[in-house]
Write a protein that holds these residues in place. Structure first.
Motif, mmCIF file in Angstrom:
data_model
loop_
_atom_site.group_PDB
_atom_site.id
_atom_site.type_symbol
_atom_site.label_atom_id
_atom_site.label_comp_id
_atom_site.label_asym_id
_atom_site.label_seq_id
_atom_site.Cartn_x
_atom_site.Cartn_y
_atom_site.Cartn_z
ATOM 1 N N ALA B 31 1.294 -3.493 -1.608
ATOM 2 C CA ALA B 31 0.175 -4.008 -2.507
ATOM 3 C C ALA B 31 0.197 -5.379 -2.693
ATOM 4 C CB ALA B 31 0.370 -3.138 -3.780
ATOM 5 N N LEU B 32 -0.820 -5.944 -2.838
ATOM 6 C CA LEU B 32 -1.297 -7.297 -3.001
ATOM 7 C C LEU B 32 -1.761 -7.403 -4.127
ATOM 8 C CD1 LEU B 32 -0.812 -10.312 -2.001
ATOM 9 C CD2 LEU B 32 -2.824 -9.901 -0.665
ATOM 10 N N LEU B 33 -1.236 -7.890 -5.275
ATOM 11 C CA LEU B 33 -1.926 -8.081 -6.659
ATOM 12 C C LEU B 33 -2.165 -9.426 -6.936
ATOM 13 C CD1 LEU B 33 0.304 -5.234 -8.421
ATOM 14 C CD2 LEU B 33 -1.790 -4.860 -7.011
ATOM 15 N N GLY B 34 -3.006 -9.469 -7.791
ATOM 16 C CA GLY B 34 -3.294 -10.849 -8.499
ATOM 17 C C GLY B 34 -4.738 -10.976 -9.296
ATOM 18 N N GLY B 39 -6.963 -15.690 -4.538
ATOM 19 C CA GLY B 39 -6.805 -15.821 -3.109
ATOM 20 C C GLY B 39 -6.703 -14.533 -2.178
ATOM 21 N N LYS B 40 -6.568 -13.576 -2.956
ATOM 22 C CA LYS B 40 -6.357 -12.242 -2.269
ATOM 23 C C LYS B 40 -7.396 -11.867 -1.032
ATOM 24 C CE LYS B 40 -6.470 -9.504 -5.740
ATOM 25 N NZ LYS B 40 -7.096 -10.423 -6.937
ATOM 26 N N ALA B 199 0.821 4.089 -4.769
ATOM 27 C CA ALA B 199 0.699 4.194 -3.459
ATOM 28 C C ALA B 199 1.604 3.476 -2.617
ATOM 29 C CB ALA B 199 -0.680 3.661 -2.764
ATOM 30 N N ALA B 200 1.904 1.983 -3.129
ATOM 31 C CA ALA B 200 2.776 1.221 -2.373
ATOM 32 C C ALA B 200 4.426 1.293 -2.677
ATOM 33 C CB ALA B 200 2.288 -0.310 -2.707
ATOM 34 N N SER B 201 5.282 0.813 -1.639
ATOM 35 C CA SER B 201 6.540 0.671 -1.787
ATOM 36 C C SER B 201 6.979 -0.554 -2.137
ATOM 37 C CB SER B 201 7.188 1.355 -0.533
ATOM 38 O OG SER B 201 6.865 0.278 0.562
ATOM 39 N N ARG B 202 6.283 -1.428 -1.834
ATOM 40 C CA ARG B 202 6.576 -2.997 -2.105
ATOM 41 C C ARG B 202 5.219 -3.647 -2.794
ATOM 42 N NH1 ARG B 202 7.691 -6.920 1.144
ATOM 43 N NH2 ARG B 202 6.886 -5.855 3.016
ATOM 44 N N VAL B 203 5.477 -4.574 -3.375
ATOM 45 C CA VAL B 203 4.481 -5.488 -4.105
ATOM 46 C C VAL B 203 4.583 -6.925 -3.909
ATOM 47 C CG1 VAL B 203 3.323 -5.977 -6.446
ATOM 48 C CG2 VAL B 203 4.387 -3.688 -5.786
ATOM 49 N N TYR B 204 3.338 -7.574 -3.757
ATOM 50 C CA TYR B 204 3.440 -8.942 -3.712
ATOM 51 C C TYR B 204 2.488 -9.338 -4.849
ATOM 52 C CZ TYR B 204 5.639 -9.504 0.685
ATOM 53 O OH TYR B 204 6.296 -9.483 2.023
ATOM 54 N N ILE B 205 2.751 -10.517 -5.589
ATOM 55 C CA ILE B 205 1.796 -10.846 -6.570
ATOM 56 C C ILE B 205 1.242 -12.218 -6.291
ATOM 57 C CG2 ILE B 205 1.397 -11.482 -9.082
ATOM 58 C CD1 ILE B 205 3.165 -9.270 -9.580
ATOM 59 N N MET B 206 -0.094 -12.479 -6.179
ATOM 60 C CA MET B 206 -0.352 -14.118 -5.780
ATOM 61 C C MET B 206 -1.080 -14.639 -7.206
ATOM 62 S SD MET B 206 -2.656 -13.709 -2.302
ATOM 63 C CE MET B 206 -2.702 -15.468 -2.168
ATOM 64 N N GLU B 207 -0.836 -15.822 -6.999
ATOM 65 C CA GLU B 207 -1.414 -16.743 -8.181
ATOM 66 C C GLU B 207 -1.771 -18.091 -7.318
ATOM 67 O OE1 GLU B 207 -0.969 -16.405 -12.461
ATOM 68 O OE2 GLU B 207 0.501 -18.277 -12.118
ATOM 69 N N THR B 208 -2.883 -18.470 -7.780
ATOM 70 C CA THR B 208 -3.507 -19.773 -7.198
ATOM 71 C C THR B 208 -3.070 -20.123 -5.691
ATOM 72 O OG1 THR B 208 -1.727 -20.839 -8.224
ATOM 73 C CG2 THR B 208 -3.653 -20.837 -9.389
ATOM 74 N N GLY B 209 -3.303 -19.060 -4.811
ATOM 75 C CA GLY B 209 -3.100 -19.264 -3.356
ATOM 76 C C GLY B 209 -1.689 -19.191 -2.978
ATOM 77 N N VAL B 227 4.353 -8.292 -14.397
ATOM 78 C CA VAL B 227 3.117 -7.877 -14.328
ATOM 79 C C VAL B 227 2.467 -8.683 -15.573
ATOM 80 C CG1 VAL B 227 1.708 -5.838 -14.746
ATOM 81 C CG2 VAL B 227 3.623 -5.901 -13.227
ATOM 82 N N GLU B 228 3.104 -8.684 -16.926
ATOM 83 C CA GLU B 228 2.322 -9.187 -17.895
ATOM 84 C C GLU B 228 2.257 -10.708 -17.564
ATOM 85 O OE1 GLU B 228 4.000 -8.596 -22.217
ATOM 86 O OE2 GLU B 228 4.359 -6.960 -20.885
ATOM 87 N N LYS B 229 3.204 -11.471 -16.914
ATOM 88 C CA LYS B 229 3.195 -12.794 -16.794
ATOM 89 C C LYS B 229 2.015 -12.958 -15.867
ATOM 90 C CE LYS B 229 6.049 -16.723 -15.302
ATOM 91 N NZ LYS B 229 7.002 -16.842 -14.493
ATOM 92 N N PHE B 230 1.859 -12.405 -14.820
ATOM 93 C CA PHE B 230 1.112 -12.995 -13.697
ATOM 94 C C PHE B 230 -0.331 -12.201 -13.723
ATOM 95 C CE2 PHE B 230 5.232 -13.839 -11.763
ATOM 96 C CZ PHE B 230 4.968 -15.383 -11.490
ATOM 97 N N LEU B 231 -0.294 -10.909 -14.331
ATOM 98 C CA LEU B 231 -1.630 -10.293 -14.321
ATOM 99 C C LEU B 231 -2.338 -10.236 -15.601
ATOM 100 C CD1 LEU B 231 -0.698 -7.612 -11.857
ATOM 101 C CD2 LEU B 231 -1.731 -9.527 -11.294
#
Lengths: 283, 235
Positions: B31-34, B39-40, B199-209, B227-231
């Motif tokens: 999963a790619l969150l943000g 920039g996702k 659904a996902a087994s791993r997660v990436y979180i994006m912030e400002t590219g 999650v609280e911090k970035f999303l």
């Protein structure tokens, strides 16, 4: 307005459809307003005239003109237009430039006289349609328009290439992201559109005759057809061609001094309510 | 496997991706969150070779081969498919045409049209409807089906649940989990956090590219402070 004039309108519409269908295909998929389309029509007419006169075969003239103009289309798309893809103003200016070059070359080769593509004996004379005797050749023009419509319809709806072209009209970038080389589809479409201009040139060259500036006249009518029908739509081009063809007949007969206004007045009115034409879709 | 290394992408002069790095292993759902505008979608478009944006630095590797700089159709032919943001179906094509355009009905290998209609019964029932005549859920399914018919090894999914009713989101999540079990890799961009985490087994979180967090889903669920911090979502 009598039956003869009505038939003339329908016949002219058939010719317009042949020319405008190629124009709308290219406009719809490649987003290019190909202002050299009229010049391709005229060049096709001259090709057809020379080949038919030399060989004595009208059919060979048609085949030769379509093949020659298709080749010309490939050179234009693959050799020039691909370098300005995505730049609308540059594309338009480029095609205008190409139109000038073609016209001047045609003037050098064929001169400024008016020519008529020779038609075979079987298409000479007239047939009786109801109370009027109507030239056989014009009936042939109508038949050719209907045949082109049917063949294009089959191509667009029953073949994979046609489905790809339609998908490209909707969203070319997604077609590419699905693994299809959109450049190849562009090239085929341009080839097809150019061949149709060539076909129109031969058929129109025996009907309206060929002379310098004939390209600009057919181009203006084609533009009206495509604008009324909506970019990239074949049914739109057919209905647009019928409207323009009939209005042109009405205009010439009833308001000769306002002939152009009778076509472009209603076109402007239609655009006020449907800016994308009858069948046009926003992108 | 997909490796994105220190990718810098630009929209004109606007620097959008500031060195994004991530990996998707074979058969893995990542999963790619943000938040919006991080920039996702730019990253997904950059992987697929779609322009704009333009990639000015860094690279994308696929099974060891550098694919950044290739054309989208060349990347797609290497078995990477995309379910783009907003679906982007072909509005004048029927459901069947969406599929036959990409694979002849005569081909009997991989994802055939029959197999697609078997997996997505609703699409089979609506096979002669045009893209523009489908409901939101059907559109989402067709967008996934259009990717599957290309027999991909990796699907880039950009917010497939966007605009769907909760029951459809659930159904889509099941489809994604089932696909993952078949060995298909999926890079899943999702606003719907819980759906993505299921659904996902791993997660990436994006912030400002940039990718600012990476880890397993289990670890993230155990510590929702990230999650609280970035999303900005309260776990």
């Amino acid at each position: 307005m009598n039956l003869f004039q009505l038939l003339n309108g329908v016949t002219f519409a058939a010719l317009l459809f042949i020319v405008a269908s190629g124009f709308t295909l290219i406009f719809g998929l490649l987003r290019i307003v190909n202002l050299a389309h009229g010049a391709l029509y005229l060049l096709g007419g001259y090709f057809g005239y020379s080949i038919a006169s030399w060989s004595g075969s009208f059919a060979l003239g048609i085949v030769g003109a379509m093949a020659g103009i298709a080749l010309f289309g490939i050179l234009l798309e693959g050799g020039l237009l691909r370098f300005v893809r995505g730049h609308e103003l540059r594309q338009v200016l480029l095609t205008v430039g190409v139109a000038f070059v073609i016209n001047d070359m045609a003037l050098v080769i064929w001169g400024g006289d008016s020519f008529t593509v020779p038609v075979p004996d079987t298409l000479m004379g007239a047939v009786q349609i109801g109370p009027v005797f109507y030239p056989k050749y014009r009936v042939f023009v109508f038949g050719a328009g209907v045949a082109v419509f049917l063949l294009l319809w089959l191509l667009m709806n029953k073949t994979r290439l046609g489905v790809m072209i339609r998908a490209g009209v909707d969203d070319a970038e997604m077609v590419e992201a699905c693994g299809i080389n959109i450049r190849r589809i562009y090239l085929w479409t341009f080839l097809l559109g150019a061949a149709l201009a060539g076909l129109g040139g031969v058929i129109g060259g025996a009907y309206l005759s060929l002379y310098p500036t004939a390209d600009a006249e057919i181009l203006v009518f084609s533009l009206a057809v495509v604008i009324i029908g909506g970019r990239g739509s074949l049914p739109g081009a057919a209905i647009g061609a019928l409207m323009v063809g009939l209005l042109n007949s009405v205009g010439q007969v009833m308001f000769p001094e306002l002939a152009y206004f009778v076509i472009f007045g209603p076109m402007a009115a239609l655009l006020a309510f449907r800016p994308l034409g009858l069948f046009g879709k926003s992108v | 496997m997909l490796e994105v290394k220190d990718l810098h992408s630009y929209y004109g002069d606007a620097h959008v991706l500031h060195g994004a790095t991530l990996e998707v292993n074979k058969g893995e759902i990542v999963a790619l969150l943000g938040r919006n505008g991080m920039g996702k979608t730019t990253l997904i478009r950059s992987i697929m070779g779609l322009t704009p944006p333009t990639v000015r630095a860094g690279e994308v590797k696929w099974n060891g081969e550098t694919i950044s700089g290739l054309k989208p159709h060349e990347i797609a032919s290497r078995r990477i498919a995309i379910v783009p943001q907003g679906r982007r179906l072909f509005s004048s094509l029927t459901v069947t045409e969406h599929l036959t355009m990409l694979k002849s009905p005569r081909v009997k290998e991989g994802w055939t049209i029959e197999r697609i209609f078997d997996a997505f019964k609703r699409l089979g029932e609506r096979r002669n409807h045009r893209g523009s005549q489908l409901s939101g859920g059907e559109r989402g399914m067709l967008a996934v089906a259009r990717a599957l018919i290309q027999d991909p090894d990796l699907i880039l999914m950009d917010e497939p649940s966007e605009g769907l009713a909760p029951v459809m989101v659930q159904r889509l999540e099941e489809v994604i989990i089932d696909l993952g079990k078949t060995g298909l890799g999926i890079l899943l961009v999702e606003q719907n956090l819980y759906s993505a985490l299921d659904a996902a087994s791993r997660v990436y979180i994006m912030e400002t590219g940039k990718v600012v967090h990476s880890g397993t889903t289990a670890a993230l669920k155990a510590d929702m402070s990230v999650v609280e911090k970035f999303l900005g979502v309260h776990g």
